[in-house]
Design an enzyme around this catalytic site. Sequence first.
Site, PDB file in Angstrom:
ATOM      1  N   ALA A 159      -6.698  -8.925  -2.247  1.00 49.18           N
ATOM      2  CA  ALA A 159      -5.498  -8.787  -2.426  1.00 49.18           C
ATOM      3  C   ALA A 159      -4.967  -7.311  -2.491  1.00 49.18           C
ATOM      4  O   ALA A 159      -3.714  -7.187  -2.571  1.00 49.18           O
ATOM      5  CB  ALA A 159      -4.866  -9.692  -3.463  1.00 49.18           C
ATOM      6  N   ASP A 160      -5.654  -6.426  -2.971  1.00 45.77           N
ATOM      7  CA  ASP A 160      -4.997  -5.129  -3.288  1.00 45.77           C
ATOM      8  C   ASP A 160      -6.252  -4.201  -2.967  1.00 45.77           C
ATOM      9  O   ASP A 160      -6.746  -3.346  -3.813  1.00 45.77           O
ATOM     10  CB  ASP A 160      -4.818  -4.950  -4.659  1.00 45.77           C
ATOM     11  N   LEU A 161      -6.465  -4.109  -1.597  1.00 46.79           N
ATOM     12  CA  LEU A 161      -7.471  -3.186  -1.204  1.00 46.79           C
ATOM     13  C   LEU A 161      -6.923  -1.619  -0.980  1.00 46.79           C
ATOM     14  O   LEU A 161      -6.082  -1.480   0.204  1.00 46.79           O
ATOM     15  CB  LEU A 161      -8.068  -3.634   0.214  1.00 46.79           C
ATOM     16  N   ASN A 162      -6.890  -0.930  -1.893  1.00 48.87           N
ATOM     17  CA  ASN A 162      -6.278   0.573  -1.929  1.00 48.87           C
ATOM     18  C   ASN A 162      -7.618   1.409  -2.043  1.00 48.87           C
ATOM     19  O   ASN A 162      -8.676   0.914  -2.856  1.00 48.87           O
ATOM     20  CB  ASN A 162      -5.037   0.710  -3.058  1.00 48.87           C
ATOM     21  N   ARG A 197      -3.352  -2.001   4.521  1.00 44.94           N
ATOM     22  CA  ARG A 197      -2.901  -1.635   3.034  1.00 44.94           C
ATOM     23  C   ARG A 197      -3.934  -0.548   2.805  1.00 44.94           C
ATOM     24  O   ARG A 197      -3.339   0.561   2.098  1.00 44.94           O
ATOM     25  CB  ARG A 197      -3.267  -2.828   2.293  1.00 44.94           C
TER      26      ARG A 197
END
Length: 237
Positions: A159-162, A197
């Site tokens: 959900a937060d591939l940074n 993302r």
Amino acid sequence: MLAAEEGAPEWAATPADAIFDPQQWSRHAAAVPAERGRGATWFVGDDARAWVLRHYCRGGFVARFLVDRYLWTGEDRVRAFAEWRLLERLWRRGVPVPRPIAARYRRRGPFYRCDLITVRIEDARPLSERLTDGVAPPALWSALGAAIARLHREGVDHADLNAHNVLVDGGGRISFIDFDRGRVRADGRWTMRNLRRLRRSLSKIGAARSVREFDAGWRELLRAYAAARAAAPPPDG
Ligand SMILES: Nc1ncnc2c1ncn2[C@@H]1O[C@H](COP(=O)(O)OP(=O)(O)O)[C@@H](O)[C@H]1O
Ligand SMILES: [Mg+2]
């Protein structure tokens, strides 16, 4: 609490809960805040283990008044438990993620707080740091593409591939962390959203010295991603 397979430390007074308390660790061994996150992650350990302890905190606007409280909707939906289950599954299948050790929640009224312990990935730094101190070699871009493809072949939507949630070790090996709200899904447009993302995050931190260099790196990542996605799917297990 979910299983702590490697056994609680001998000093644990209330056996299970003490391992989630950074103060208990610092009294007996090491507890170092991991500076790169929201400030609720600790490196804990002693001679026998090197773990990462994370207290779940909210982000965005609700963080102001809810801080670390989540609305209770049943044990199955506890965030730390969901992340524990996903990590356990991925770790068993050989995907480069930290092995989960334990998770717990504490319920109070309509809310709960929760924590997760994972094995610390040795000798690793966030990609966000690795990229700002020099030129990323093509091998790093392609390792990244192949690693994301591996995740996606497992059907995992991070959900937060940074660039802060991707770790790189001394040998250039990639690991993924921070699977809060991650889930297993059928193939879909979310795979492109994950890539977009990451691209945004990389360009924001200035992952290359020029736009041209960045574009070349990104192309290399996509090439490796496509090649690895086309590979035979991993066997069920
Ligand atoms: N298993 C791990 N091994 C090594 N470092 C980790 C591990 N998990 C987290 N970290 C470090 O702690 C930081 C924050 O952890 P993360 O799980 O991303 O929490 P959050 O983003 O919610 O603060 C990461 O950027 C990384 O530097
Ligand atoms: Mg993170």
